[in-house]
Design an enzyme around this catalytic site. Structure first.
Site, PDB file in Angstrom:
ATOM      1  N   SER B 154      18.128  -9.585  11.818  1.00 30.83           N
ATOM      2  CA  SER B 154      17.045 -10.475  12.243  1.00 30.83           C
ATOM      3  C   SER B 154      17.616 -11.713  12.942  1.00 30.83           C
ATOM      4  O   SER B 154      18.407 -11.576  13.882  1.00 30.83           O
ATOM      5  CB  SER B 154      16.216 -10.835  11.004  1.00 30.83           C
ATOM      6  OG  SER B 154      15.051 -11.504  11.365  1.00 30.83           O
ATOM      7  N   ARG B 224       4.930 -18.656   4.156  1.00 33.88           N
ATOM      8  CA  ARG B 224       5.678 -17.540   3.585  1.00 33.88           C
ATOM      9  C   ARG B 224       4.796 -16.295   3.417  1.00 33.88           C
ATOM     10  O   ARG B 224       5.246 -15.169   3.627  1.00 33.88           O
ATOM     11  CB  ARG B 224       6.272 -17.951   2.234  1.00 33.88           C
ATOM     12  CG  ARG B 224       7.211 -16.934   1.645  1.00 33.88           C
ATOM     13  CD  ARG B 224       8.371 -16.636   2.580  1.00 33.88           C
ATOM     14  NE  ARG B 224       9.369 -15.783   1.951  1.00 33.88           N
ATOM     15  CZ  ARG B 224      10.455 -15.331   2.560  1.00 33.88           C
ATOM     16  NH1 ARG B 224      10.680 -15.660   3.818  1.00 33.88           N
ATOM     17  NH2 ARG B 224      11.310 -14.568   1.932  1.00 33.88           N
ATOM     18  N   ASP B 318       9.677  -1.259  11.952  1.00 33.30           N
ATOM     19  CA  ASP B 318       9.808  -2.713  12.101  1.00 33.30           C
ATOM     20  C   ASP B 318       9.026  -3.134  13.347  1.00 33.30           C
ATOM     21  O   ASP B 318       9.413  -2.821  14.468  1.00 33.30           O
ATOM     22  CB  ASP B 318      11.285  -3.075  12.250  1.00 33.30           C
ATOM     23  CG  ASP B 318      11.524  -4.578  12.303  1.00 33.30           C
ATOM     24  OD1 ASP B 318      10.550  -5.348  12.409  1.00 33.30           O
ATOM     25  OD2 ASP B 318      12.700  -4.978  12.239  1.00 33.30           O
ATOM     26  N   HIS B 351      10.317  -4.650   8.784  1.00 35.84           N
ATOM     27  CA  HIS B 351      11.462  -5.529   9.025  1.00 35.84           C
ATOM     28  C   HIS B 351      12.331  -5.670   7.775  1.00 35.84           C
ATOM     29  O   HIS B 351      13.544  -5.818   7.866  1.00 35.84           O
ATOM     30  CB  HIS B 351      10.936  -6.892   9.486  1.00 35.84           C
ATOM     31  CG  HIS B 351      12.011  -7.805   9.988  1.00 35.84           C
ATOM     32  ND1 HIS B 351      12.937  -7.424  10.937  1.00 35.84           N
ATOM     33  CD2 HIS B 351      12.314  -9.092   9.668  1.00 35.84           C
ATOM     34  CE1 HIS B 351      13.756  -8.435  11.178  1.00 35.84           C
ATOM     35  NE2 HIS B 351      13.410  -9.447  10.411  1.00 35.84           N
ATOM     36  N   ASP B 352      11.703  -5.625   6.617  1.00 38.62           N
ATOM     37  CA  ASP B 352      12.441  -5.730   5.348  1.00 38.62           C
ATOM     38  C   ASP B 352      13.471  -4.624   5.162  1.00 38.62           C
ATOM     39  O   ASP B 352      14.366  -4.749   4.327  1.00 38.62           O
ATOM     40  CB  ASP B 352      11.461  -5.662   4.165  1.00 38.62           C
ATOM     41  CG  ASP B 352      10.982  -7.044   3.735  1.00 38.62           C
ATOM     42  OD1 ASP B 352      11.523  -8.039   4.255  1.00 38.62           O
ATOM     43  OD2 ASP B 352      10.072  -7.113   2.896  1.00 38.62           O
TER      44      ASP B 352
END
Lengths: 201, 385
Positions: B154, B224, B318, B351-352
């Site tokens: 990232s 968040r 992602d 994305h994680d």
């Protein structure tokens, strides 16, 4: 690191491809599998090579043996590659399994100054014989049953010659082999594997 | 992964720098601290160092634990340790907290030596380029001329890319994971919403909330929560939570669905441990990074001076740093005839996924890293020792 590679350790089609690739040139191998051909060309001709591969296990094998590999699906074309950016683009025994057959050949001609295409010759007499006997051909080069084959665009040498003619593709050289030996007499009947060295006309 | 291939108990160290660091913004940091951790042993010719660059909310605590009963190991512990894909029997691994962070390196919440107060709003906005310059100084401090590899996911991947551009002679391999050569408008838009959540919190006080004894918790929490939505794929959210109801429907705005419970938990946890000023700056660093900008948008030109070998990785699900963005990096590297491999890992976690121990993903990293030579410098034209 591969040292002292003996050509006879490799497949006959690799040896013919090596004859069509220039020393130190830049080669793109489409459907590169585990990178065997590129490794062979790298050790014998010091080429700068990249492979394109879709399959995860093959990709991992390439990374393990240090072959540059780009994971992508050839059916989508070669959009990540610039026009005429490779000396040679190779499609080895994959053409018959492509859906976008015409597109990939044209894409290869866009990216490569020369291209090498190899495919199992459907006109080979053993295939004809099996059809005459009323069954779909199954052989060493076509090892699949009709219901599980990835081969969707099989063709004969005459078919491919006509394809090249119709698409303004120049055949620089053509070799036909059966069981590792070159066939010059009645190749469309007696040849098992067709190998073409081509460029745009 | 079992416990016995952990790097074990680790402790952070701090390096202080007195030589002013000129920033891309034109501002100067006259002195600063960088907090870092290392795992493994630096070999005699110092050729086995691997730098880990962290993403938005990461820090220097990449692997190991601080004590035996520490509940959570470092954030990339599944990758790093003896016998793990990034093998600490072979490599000397460095993790650091970037400038502007809130875990020990100089940042908005640390003391401004000129005022004797916390920096707050006065702490400069740093860029990926500034970070990489400061990381290079940390390597100087450790006596390391050249990295065997720089690895980042990232925002960390942007730093790895920047390393290959700015310090071409100091990086042999760059591993750029789930990253992009710049952010798309949509991606920047998420950052803007996150920042607006923080900035419009009444307790933000223009960034100087420390002196008011408050923190803009609500804003940071919402920022968040938004982030978490974008780090997961629709499929994984569906699988994990679906439309599951927490208890019974109450026809209220309390937590009704499991997904809400998850987001609130993540938001609360983060807002209690992270600094809002840092969050603002990290998102800005993401927004600003665009190495092609100085080359009329031509990324190939921007990467023309790189000498490293590259492994670029993306994950199919992602959508915040999509495979298409990684392919842009790959194309630019191909244009330059760089040594590069690209893997598009089939993964459900969005994305994680780059932080998850997916077997194929880790097998790729393990294979690539095991091929890196650590006994000599392969490009070594900057061998200053």
């Amino acid at each position: 690191m591969q040292n002292n590679v003996n050509i006879t350790d490799f497949r006959q089609d690799f040896a013919i491809i090596a004859n069509w690739v220039k020393f130190g040139s830049k080669v793109l191998d489409l459907g590169c599998g585990d990178g065997q051909l590129l490794q062979f060309l790298r050790s014998s001709l010091e080429i700068k090579g990249y492979g394109v591969e879709k399959d995860d296990a093959n990709l991992l094998a390439c990374i393990q043996n240090g072959t540059n590999v780009i994971q992508m699906d050839l059916e989508d074309g070669l959009s990540g590659f610039e026009d005429q950016s490779f000396d040679t683009v190779v499609l080895s025994q994959t053409l018959q399994a492509m859906h976008n057959t015409e597109k990939i050949v044209l894409e290869m001609l866009r990216v490569g100054q020369e291209i090498i295409v190899t495919f199992p010759n459907f006109g080979y007499w053993r295939n004809r014989w099996q059809i005459t006997a009323g069954r779909m051909p199954v052989s060493k080069t076509l090892p699949y049953q009709w219901y599980d084959t990835p081969n969707v665009h099989l063709c004969t040498i005459h078919d491919f010659d006509a394809f090249c003619h119709n698409h303004q593709i120049e055949i620089i050289e053509r070799k036909v082999i059966t069981d590792g030996k070159e066939v010059s007499f009645m190749p469309n009947m007696l040849g098992n594997l067709a190998m073409y060295r081509l460029k745009a006309r | 992964m079992s416990e016995n291939n952990s790097v074990g108990i680790v402790a952070p160290e701090t390096a202080h720098f007195n030589v002013p660091l000129k920033l891309k913004s034109g501002q100067v940091l006259s002195q600063y601290d960088l907090v870092y951790e290392t795992y493994g042993t630096l070999n005699a010719d110092k050729s086995n160092a691997v730098l880990i660059c962290h993403a938005l909310s990461g820090n220097h605590h990449v692997a190991g634990k601080y004590s035996e009963d520490d509940r959570y190991p470092g954030w990339w512990d599944n990758l790093i340790g003896p016998g793990k894909p990034l093998d600490t029997n072979k490599f000397f691994v460095i993790g650091l907290n970037n400038l502007g962070g809130c875990h020990g390196s100089s940042g908005p919440s640390s003391m401004n030596p000129e005022t004797g107060k916390q920096w707050g709003s006065l702490f400069p906005i740093l860029t990926v380029e500034d970070w990489v310059n400061s990381q290079a100084r940390l390597l100087d401090h450790l006596g390391i001329t050249q990295l065997a590899a720089v690895i980042g996911g990232s925002l960390g991947g942007m730093q790895a890319l920047q390393w290959s551009i700015a310090y071409a002679d100091r990086v042999r391999h760059a591993l750029i994971i789930a990253s992009a050569p710049n952010l798309t408008a949509q991606n920047m838009a998420f950052n803007e919403v996150a920042r607006q959540a923080i900035i419009t919190d009444p307790e933000f006080h223009n960034g100087d909330y420390y002196e008011h004894g408050v923190v803009p918790r609500r804003g940071l929490r919402i920022a968040r929560m938004l982030g978490h939505i974008t780090y997961l794929s629709d499929d994984v959210m569906g699988e994990k939570f679906g439309r599951k109801i927490k208890d019974t429907i109450k026809y209220s705005f309390d937590v009704e669905f499991e997904m809400e419970s998850y987001l609130r938990y993540q938001g609360d946890k983060f807002a209690g441990s992270f600094d809002a000023n840092t969050y603002l700056r990290m998102t800005r660093a993401l927004d600003y990074y665009d190495p092609a900008l100085a080359f009329d948008g031509d990324l190939s030109k921007a990467l023309s001076q790189t000498k490293a070998e590259f492994l670029v990785l993306s994950f199919t699900s992602d959508w915040r740093f999509s495979p298409a963005r990684s392919r842009e990096i790959v194309k630019a590297l191909l244009d330059n005839e760089s040594t590069v491999s690209y893997a598009e890992v089939t993964a459900a976690h969005g994305h994680d996924a780059f932080l998850m121990p997916d077997a194929h993903y880790h097998a790729i990293l393990r294979s690539y890293l095991s091929n890196i030579q650590t006994d000599n410098n392969q490009i070594g034209s900057n061998h200053a020792e």
